[in-house]
Motif scaffolding. Structure first.
Motif, short mmCIF file in Angstrom:
data_model
loop_
_atom_site.label_atom_id
_atom_site.label_comp_id
_atom_site.label_asym_id
_atom_site.label_seq_id
_atom_site.Cartn_x
_atom_site.Cartn_y
_atom_site.Cartn_z
N TYR A 1 0.85 -1.19 0.00
CA TYR A 1 0.00 0.00 0.00
C TYR A 1 0.89 1.24 0.00
O TYR A 1 1.97 1.24 0.58
CB TYR A 1 -0.86 0.05 1.26
N ARG A 2 0.40 2.31 -0.60
CA ARG A 2 1.02 3.63 -0.52
C ARG A 2 -0.05 4.54 0.08
O ARG A 2 -1.11 4.73 -0.52
CB ARG A 2 1.42 4.14 -1.90
N ASN A 3 0.22 5.07 1.27
CA ASN A 3 -0.77 5.88 1.99
C ASN A 3 -2.12 5.18 2.06
O ASN A 3 -3.17 5.76 1.76
CB ASN A 3 -0.90 7.28 1.38
N ASN A 4 -2.09 3.90 2.39
CA ASN A 4 -3.27 3.05 2.59
C ASN A 4 -4.07 2.76 1.32
O ASN A 4 -5.20 2.29 1.40
CB ASN A 4 -4.18 3.61 3.68
N VAL A 5 -3.49 3.01 0.15
CA VAL A 5 -4.13 2.67 -1.12
C VAL A 5 -3.30 1.57 -1.78
O VAL A 5 -2.08 1.73 -1.93
CB VAL A 5 -4.21 3.91 -2.05
N PRO A 6 -3.91 0.44 -2.15
CA PRO A 6 -3.12 -0.65 -2.74
C PRO A 6 -2.44 -0.24 -4.06
O PRO A 6 -3.06 0.39 -4.91
CB PRO A 6 -4.14 -1.75 -3.01
N ILE A 7 -1.14 -0.60 -4.17
CA ILE A 7 -0.42 -0.33 -5.41
C ILE A 7 0.09 -1.61 -6.06
O ILE A 7 0.40 -1.62 -7.24
CB ILE A 7 0.76 0.64 -5.19
N TYR A 8 0.18 -2.70 -5.27
CA TYR A 8 0.67 -3.97 -5.82
C TYR A 8 0.11 -5.10 -4.99
O TYR A 8 0.02 -5.01 -3.76
CB TYR A 8 2.20 -4.02 -5.78
N SER A 9 -0.25 -6.20 -5.67
CA SER A 9 -0.66 -7.39 -4.92
C SER A 9 -0.27 -8.65 -5.68
O SER A 9 -0.15 -8.66 -6.91
CB SER A 9 -2.17 -7.39 -4.66
N PHE A 10 -0.05 -9.69 -4.91
CA PHE A 10 0.22 -11.01 -5.46
C PHE A 10 -0.59 -12.00 -4.65
O PHE A 10 -0.52 -12.02 -3.42
CB PHE A 10 1.71 -11.37 -5.36
#
Length: 136
Positions: free
Chosen positions: A65-74
């Motif tokens: 997360y960046r500032n509680n917003v997802p930016i990457y997931s696996f």
């Protein structure tokens, strides 16, 4: 008779707050915080331990997360996602076979300065969180 009840929006807001799935990382409560510095135009590597607590366990989902917003997931075994607004020109590269797991962000700008955190969900073990405060 003739008197009408007036409905105010307050109960609706309370209902939305209760029902909305909001997740905010709280430093010190959800996990430890480290500090990291990087140069504008350079790269930085965020590390997240995805090793389960026991040998009969495995990690299922990794989210940055960046500032509680997802930016990457696996998601295990092979579902990978990166936020197209953040991952312009392939800026995010993950090494899921390295321990700790590494997420490299390239071509840093001043706008990348933020609180990043990693959440790892396991099949059996409790969720693990770590945070990095990045200064560019």
């Amino acid at each position: 008779m003739g008197r009408r009840m007036r409905v105010t929006p307050a109960p609706l807001y309370i209902l939305l707050l209760i029902c909305a799935p909001i997740y905010t990382f709280i430093v010190g409560v959800d996990g430890p915080l480290s500090r990291q510095e990087a140069l504008e135009g350079g790269n930085t590597t965020f590390l997240c331990d995805t090793t389960p607590d026991s040998t009969d366990d495995e990690f299922m989902i990794l989210v940055w997360y960046r500032n509680n917003v997802p930016i990457y997931s696996f998601e295990f075994p092979d579902k990978e996602w990166a936020d197209p607004a953040f991952n312009t020109n392939g800026r995010l590269k993950a090494d899921l076979y390295r321990q700790p797991t590494a997420l490299v962000v390239t071509a840093l700008t001043e706008d990348d300065q933020a609180l990043y955190h990693c959440r790892v969900d396991f099949r059996l073990s409790p969720t693990r969180n770590v945070a990095v405060n990045l200064t560019v």
